[in-house]
Design a protein around this motif. Structure first.
Motif, PDB file in Angstrom:
ATOM      1  N   GLU A  25      48.628  39.908  58.924  1.00  0.00           N
ATOM      2  CA  GLU A  25      47.242  39.503  58.459  1.00  0.00           C
ATOM      3  C   GLU A  25      47.099  39.240  57.078  1.00  0.00           C
ATOM      4  N   VAL A  26      46.800  38.065  56.855  1.00  0.00           N
ATOM      5  CA  VAL A  26      46.882  37.255  55.415  1.00  0.00           C
ATOM      6  C   VAL A  26      45.425  37.351  54.727  1.00  0.00           C
ATOM      7  N   LEU A  27      44.794  37.050  55.419  1.00  0.00           N
ATOM      8  CA  LEU A  27      43.384  36.829  54.812  1.00  0.00           C
ATOM      9  C   LEU A  27      42.402  37.653  55.584  1.00  0.00           C
ATOM     10  N   LEU A  28      41.528  38.548  55.305  1.00  0.00           N
ATOM     11  CA  LEU A  28      40.724  39.396  55.931  1.00  0.00           C
ATOM     12  C   LEU A  28      39.367  39.156  55.947  1.00  0.00           C
ATOM     13  N   GLY A  29      38.916  38.177  55.602  1.00  0.00           N
ATOM     14  CA  GLY A  29      37.391  37.918  55.385  1.00  0.00           C
ATOM     15  C   GLY A  29      36.965  37.265  53.953  1.00  0.00           C
ATOM     16  N   VAL A  30      37.551  36.322  53.627  1.00  0.00           N
ATOM     17  CA  VAL A  30      37.624  35.482  52.118  1.00  0.00           C
ATOM     18  C   VAL A  30      36.092  34.603  52.191  1.00  0.00           C
ATOM     19  N   ALA A  41      41.165  29.250  38.980  1.00  0.00           N
ATOM     20  CA  ALA A  41      42.361  29.442  39.234  1.00  0.00           C
ATOM     21  C   ALA A  41      42.370  31.015  40.136  1.00  0.00           C
ATOM     22  N   ILE A  42      43.413  30.762  41.135  1.00  0.00           N
ATOM     23  CA  ILE A  42      43.534  31.858  42.056  1.00  0.00           C
ATOM     24  C   ILE A  42      44.857  32.851  41.814  1.00  0.00           C
ATOM     25  N   THR A  43      44.889  33.837  41.425  1.00  0.00           N
ATOM     26  CA  THR A  43      45.904  34.716  41.106  1.00  0.00           C
ATOM     27  C   THR A  43      46.165  35.745  42.015  1.00  0.00           C
ATOM     28  N   GLY A  44      47.377  36.301  41.934  1.00  0.00           N
ATOM     29  CA  GLY A  44      47.641  37.317  42.972  1.00  0.00           C
ATOM     30  C   GLY A  44      48.813  37.615  43.320  1.00  0.00           C
ATOM     31  N   PRO A  45      49.737  38.892  43.395  1.00  0.00           N
ATOM     32  CA  PRO A  45      50.961  39.050  43.815  1.00  0.00           C
ATOM     33  C   PRO A  45      51.528  38.030  44.829  1.00  0.00           C
ATOM     34  N   GLY A 219      41.125  36.773  41.841  1.00  0.00           N
ATOM     35  CA  GLY A 219      42.230  37.284  42.412  1.00  0.00           C
ATOM     36  C   GLY A 219      42.219  37.670  43.791  1.00  0.00           C
ATOM     37  N   ILE A 220      43.432  37.703  44.197  1.00  0.00           N
ATOM     38  CA  ILE A 220      43.511  37.794  45.869  1.00  0.00           C
ATOM     39  C   ILE A 220      44.520  39.092  46.082  1.00  0.00           C
ATOM     40  N   CYS A 221      44.164  40.163  46.851  1.00  0.00           N
ATOM     41  CA  CYS A 221      44.766  41.413  46.779  1.00  0.00           C
ATOM     42  C   CYS A 221      44.319  41.704  48.245  1.00  0.00           C
ATOM     43  N   ASN A 222      45.369  42.067  49.020  1.00  0.00           N
ATOM     44  CA  ASN A 222      45.070  42.855  50.399  1.00  0.00           C
ATOM     45  C   ASN A 222      44.346  41.910  51.289  1.00  0.00           C
ATOM     46  N   GLY A 223      44.491  40.630  51.260  1.00  0.00           N
ATOM     47  CA  GLY A 223      43.688  39.692  52.122  1.00  0.00           C
ATOM     48  C   GLY A 223      42.309  39.389  51.574  1.00  0.00           C
ATOM     49  N   LEU A 224      42.032  40.007  50.403  1.00  0.00           N
ATOM     50  CA  LEU A 224      40.136  39.743  49.848  1.00  0.00           C
ATOM     51  C   LEU A 224      40.284  39.336  48.382  1.00  0.00           C
TER      52      LEU A 224
END
Length: 226
Positions: A25-30, A41-45, A219-224
């Motif tokens: 699961e990559v995106l969980l409800g963005v 800018a979209i950042t994240g690990p 930022g994006i983290c844990n699919g959110l």
């Protein structure tokens, strides 16, 4: 171009199903709204879904759930031909790997998106020349990618992304392979083109310095989004 793209994502989900592997699961409800002409800018690990998000917005992939709308149009309802036309006419892509064709000169690479119409017009040729001049490569139009530096190759890629006057410019780690000074000059160029061409600019980056130059950062983290 009549202006930038208004981008709206609502409860977007995406799961990858590798053959014989465990679903991821990559995106969980963005949920995300990017106004026309905005820079974000979209950042994240690594592996957090940044590139997946960009691919959904650019119609390179489809969401499993939710809606991705660009200027009010729901991309999930478009057929293959309509999606290809949307990508060619309305979206400009800039990747970390420039993806230039080595057998083509700089100006021929910039003109590649125009070849979809089978015949390059004089006006399109003039635009390609103008874009190469805009990115400081007016003396490199006949050079092949192998004769250009990494920064010059990336500037050709940016000119190519703008060839069809897109309303949306998507950049995925465009400075990732460049040194700091070259990266900052490339950011100068992207922001100037956003201002002059009016295209909405969505940038995926690991670089704090690049992210801080955009008008907004998420930022994006844990699919959110956070």
């Amino acid at each position: 171009m009549t202006g930038g793209a208004d981008v709206m994502l609502t409860n977007v989900t995406k799961t990858y199903h590798p053959p014989g592997g465990v679903p991821t699961e990559v995106l969980l409800g963005v949920d995300l709204h990017v106004a026309a002409g905005e820079t974000i800018a979209i950042t994240g690990p690594s592996g957090s879904g940044k590139t997946t998000l960009l691919q959904l917005i650019g119609a390179l992939d489809t969401a499993d759930g939710g809606e991705v709308r660009v200027n009010g149009r729901e991309l999930g309802t478009l057929g293959d031909a309509a999606r290809a036309d949307f990508r060619n006419r309305e979206v400009g892509f800039v990747f970390q790997a420039h993806h230039l064709l080595p057998q083509l000169t700089a100006i021929e690479n910039v003109l590649v998106p125009a070849w979809a119409s089978r015949r390059v017009t004089e006006a399109q040729h003039d635009r390609a020349l103008g874009l190469l001049e805009r990115v400081g490569l007016q003396d490199r139009t006949g050079h092949f990618p192998g004769q250009l530096s990494g920064g010059e190759q990336q500037r050709v890629a940016i000119a190519r992304a703008l060839m069809m006057s897109p309303c949306l410019l998507l950049a995925d780690e465009p400075t990732g392979a460049l040194d700091h000074a070259t990266a900052q000059r490339l950011m100068d160029l992207l922001l100037a083109l956003n201002r002059d061409e009016g295209a909405t600019l969505i940038l995926v980056t690991h670089s704090t310095a690049c992210a801080e130059r955009m008008s907004r950062r998420v930022g994006i983290c844990n699919g959110l989004l956070v």
